[in-house]
Write an enzyme that holds these catalytic residues in place. Structure first.
Site, PDB file in Angstrom:
ATOM      1  N   HIS A  71      -9.893   1.672   0.598  1.00 38.83           N
ATOM      2  CA  HIS A  71      -8.437   1.531   0.516  1.00 38.83           C
ATOM      3  C   HIS A  71      -8.047   1.053  -0.880  1.00 38.83           C
ATOM      4  O   HIS A  71      -8.330  -0.078  -1.261  1.00 38.83           O
ATOM      5  CB  HIS A  71      -7.978   0.537   1.575  1.00 38.83           C
ATOM      6  CG  HIS A  71      -6.496   0.498   1.778  1.00 38.83           C
ATOM      7  ND1 HIS A  71      -5.604   1.221   1.000  1.00 38.83           N
ATOM      8  CD2 HIS A  71      -5.731  -0.178   2.688  1.00 38.83           C
ATOM      9  CE1 HIS A  71      -4.382   0.982   1.410  1.00 38.83           C
ATOM     10  NE2 HIS A  71      -4.423   0.142   2.432  1.00 38.83           N
ATOM     11  N   PHE A  73       1.719  -3.761   3.831  1.00 41.67           N
ATOM     12  CA  PHE A  73       2.067  -5.079   4.358  1.00 41.67           C
ATOM     13  C   PHE A  73       3.546  -5.345   4.085  1.00 41.67           C
ATOM     14  O   PHE A  73       4.054  -5.058   2.999  1.00 41.67           O
ATOM     15  CB  PHE A  73       1.239  -6.172   3.682  1.00 41.67           C
ATOM     16  CG  PHE A  73      -0.212  -6.219   4.120  1.00 41.67           C
ATOM     17  CD1 PHE A  73      -0.670  -5.489   5.200  1.00 41.67           C
ATOM     18  CD2 PHE A  73      -1.118  -7.024   3.443  1.00 41.67           C
ATOM     19  CE1 PHE A  73      -1.996  -5.547   5.599  1.00 41.67           C
ATOM     20  CE2 PHE A  73      -2.450  -7.094   3.831  1.00 41.67           C
ATOM     21  CZ  PHE A  73      -2.889  -6.356   4.923  1.00 41.67           C
ATOM     22  N   GLU A 130      -0.790   4.802  14.389  1.00 39.27           N
ATOM     23  CA  GLU A 130      -0.402   5.962  13.583  1.00 39.27           C
ATOM     24  C   GLU A 130      -0.607   7.265  14.349  1.00 39.27           C
ATOM     25  O   GLU A 130       0.251   8.161  14.328  1.00 39.27           O
ATOM     26  CB  GLU A 130      -1.187   5.990  12.274  1.00 39.27           C
ATOM     27  CG  GLU A 130      -0.763   7.138  11.365  1.00 39.27           C
ATOM     28  CD  GLU A 130      -1.447   7.115  10.001  1.00 39.27           C
ATOM     29  OE1 GLU A 130      -1.053   7.925   9.130  1.00 39.27           O
ATOM     30  OE2 GLU A 130      -2.369   6.286   9.800  1.00 39.27           O
ATOM     31  N   LYS A 155      -9.689   7.712   3.252  1.00 36.76           N
ATOM     32  CA  LYS A 155     -10.138   6.329   3.029  1.00 36.76           C
ATOM     33  C   LYS A 155     -11.544   6.107   3.575  1.00 36.76           C
ATOM     34  O   LYS A 155     -12.198   5.137   3.210  1.00 36.76           O
ATOM     35  CB  LYS A 155      -9.166   5.344   3.663  1.00 36.76           C
ATOM     36  CG  LYS A 155      -7.835   5.177   2.933  1.00 36.76           C
ATOM     37  CD  LYS A 155      -7.007   4.072   3.569  1.00 36.76           C
ATOM     38  CE  LYS A 155      -5.660   3.909   2.862  1.00 36.76           C
ATOM     39  NZ  LYS A 155      -4.717   5.005   3.183  1.00 36.76           N
ATOM     40  N   HIS A 214      -2.621   7.359   6.874  1.00 31.19           N
ATOM     41  CA  HIS A 214      -2.894   6.071   6.232  1.00 31.19           C
ATOM     42  C   HIS A 214      -4.298   5.626   6.636  1.00 31.19           C
ATOM     43  O   HIS A 214      -5.049   5.139   5.801  1.00 31.19           O
ATOM     44  CB  HIS A 214      -1.836   5.057   6.648  1.00 31.19           C
ATOM     45  CG  HIS A 214      -1.934   3.750   5.947  1.00 31.19           C
ATOM     46  ND1 HIS A 214      -1.906   3.638   4.571  1.00 31.19           N
ATOM     47  CD2 HIS A 214      -2.087   2.484   6.418  1.00 31.19           C
ATOM     48  CE1 HIS A 214      -2.029   2.363   4.232  1.00 31.19           C
ATOM     49  NE2 HIS A 214      -2.144   1.649   5.332  1.00 31.19           N
ATOM     50  N   CYS A 266       0.803  -1.223   0.000  1.00 35.16           N
ATOM     51  CA  CYS A 266       0.000   0.000   0.000  1.00 35.16           C
ATOM     52  C   CYS A 266       0.837   1.275   0.000  1.00 35.16           C
ATOM     53  O   CYS A 266       0.298   2.377  -0.102  1.00 35.16           O
ATOM     54  CB  CYS A 266      -0.952  -0.016   1.192  1.00 35.16           C
ATOM     55  SG  CYS A 266      -1.944  -1.511   1.235  1.00 35.16           S
TER      56      CYS A 266
END
Length: 416
Positions: free
Chosen positions: A342, A403, A316, A337, A305, A165
């Site tokens: 996403h 990831f 975060e 998002k 994110h 991502c």
């Protein structure tokens, strides 16, 4: 050596809440959700039956039918968004030095639907190896920038960055550095993804990564809300034209913003989970600020994110508080998002575009669907909840994490 300045001169967006950059922006500031029941396949037996698909998109409205058939959807999306960005930048393809124009693109997966369909067709057959001759070139992740360069004749650096991502943010950082170092005048950058497929939904469901709020898809993406239960899968593309400042000035280009820095780091912790103390996230934001030559108190807005996962959102925000200290409470923080879902490898691109447009318009898009306060989150942070907020934005940061522990961060500054 003195590094060259890099500016943004063109934008293109193909998203679940708008098929152009202007439609996308209007969707963002109005708090529009792109989530709805899946239409691409029968999802009745899936744990998650919804996603953020594109709406009213027909590739043959933009691409020759024969050419479109040779492309996976992620490449189709890349072509459409990059065409819009090139047109928006008013690049003269007859006079520009194409040897100094690159295409650096991000994709976390690439042609997942193509791979899935070819395997399903083989499994349903008699065992004979009958595969589409375009199987491999449709599937490979680097084919999107390849097709963009072939169409436009761009002969500079051409490749795809793959870091889950964080892919399109990594692409932007590479593009920034190629121009800074004088290797390119212009780079078409961004990212695309088309993972709303049987395999994509099944795989993420198996990981328990997706929201299962099937009774109310439009409210399922709820970053920072105490009842969040996973992310909502999206698709689409974002394209950004980065250009050397003097080159842009010489041709009288409109300049949206300056890309002043990029940072990268690794969590070195877990395949899919963030580091609970946010060590890698703190590092990437500090790296980005240092690279840009800016201080924490210079930042007005952060597009996080913010995927709407129980662990990631808290980690975060803790990292932001650690890096920015008391100044964190004055920053407009959001997660777009909540509206787009996403977009995986394309997330960094469309979220950077959202930050650039927030700067241009003096409005920070909201984090929608927030209802229940999470006691693990500092209540003094301004998460721009549920409604857009007017705000002069001089410096904006955009975070993306993937990831594998991949972290990337970019910083934009309003040009004086």
């Amino acid at each position: 050596m003195e590094l060259k300045r890099v500016v943004v001169t063109g934008l293109g967006a193909l998203t679940p809440i708008g098929n152009t950059k202007d439609e996308y922006w209007n969707g963002l500031i109005s708090g529009k959700s792109g989530a709805a029941p899946i239409t691409y396949f029968d999802a009745e037996k899936f744990k998650t039956k919804f996603a953020c698909e594109l709406k009213n998109f027909n590739p043959t409205d933009f691409l020759d039918r024969k050419e479109a058939r040779k492309m996976d959807r992620f490449t189709q999306y890349a072509m459409v968004a990059s065409d819009e960005a090139i047109a928006d930048a008013k690049l003269d393809l007859d006079t520009i030095n194409k040897l100094r124009v690159g295409v650096i693109w991000g994709a976390g997966i690439g042609g997942l639907e193509t791979f899935q369909d070819e395997v399903l067709n083989f499994a349903a057959g008699d065992g004979s190896p009958r595969f589409n001759p375009f199987f491999i070139p449709k599937m490979i992740a680097d084919i999107a920038p390849g097709n963009i360069s072939i169409k436009n004749g761009f002969m500079g650096p051409n490749y795809t960055t793959v870091s889950a991502c964080a892919s399109s943010a990594n692409a932007m950082i590479d593009a920034l550095n190629y121009i800074r170092l004088g290797h390119c005048d212009v780079v078409v950058t961004g990212g695309s993804e088309a993972a709303v497929t049987i395999a994509g939904m099944g795989g993420f469901n198996a990981m328990h990564a997706l929201s299962t709020r099937n009774e109310s898809p439009e409210t399922a993406s709820r970053p920072f809300d105490a009842t969040r239960d996973g992310f909502v899968l999206g698709e689409g593309a974002g394209a950004i034209i980065l250009e050397e400042y003097e080159h842009a000035k010489a041709r009288g280009a409109k300049i949206y913003a300056e890309l002043v820095g990029g940072g990268m780091s690794s969590d070195a912790h877990h395949m899919t989970a963030p580091h609970p103390d946010g060590i890698g996230v703190m590092a990437v934001m500090r790296n980005c600020l240092e690279n840009a030559g800016l201080k924490p108190e210079d930042v007005d807005h952060i597009n996080t994110h913010g995927t709407s996962t129980p662990l990631g959102d808290v980690a975060e925000l803790k990292a932001i508080t650690e890096v920015f200290g008391e100044h964190a409470k004055t920053i407009n923080i959001n997660s777009t998002k909540s509206m787009t879902g996403h977009l995986l490898g394309a997330a960094g691109a469309i979220e950077a575009i959202a930050s650039i447009l927030a700067m241009e318009n003096g409005i920070v898009p909201p984090t929608i669907n927030h209802e229940v306060v999470d006691e693990k989150i500092d209540p003094e942070l301004n998460l721009t909840l549920n409604k857009a907020q007017k705000r002069e934005v001089k410096v904006a940061m955009s975070n993306t994490f993937g990831f594998g522990g991949h972290n990337a961060c970019v910083l934009f500054r309003k040009l004086d």
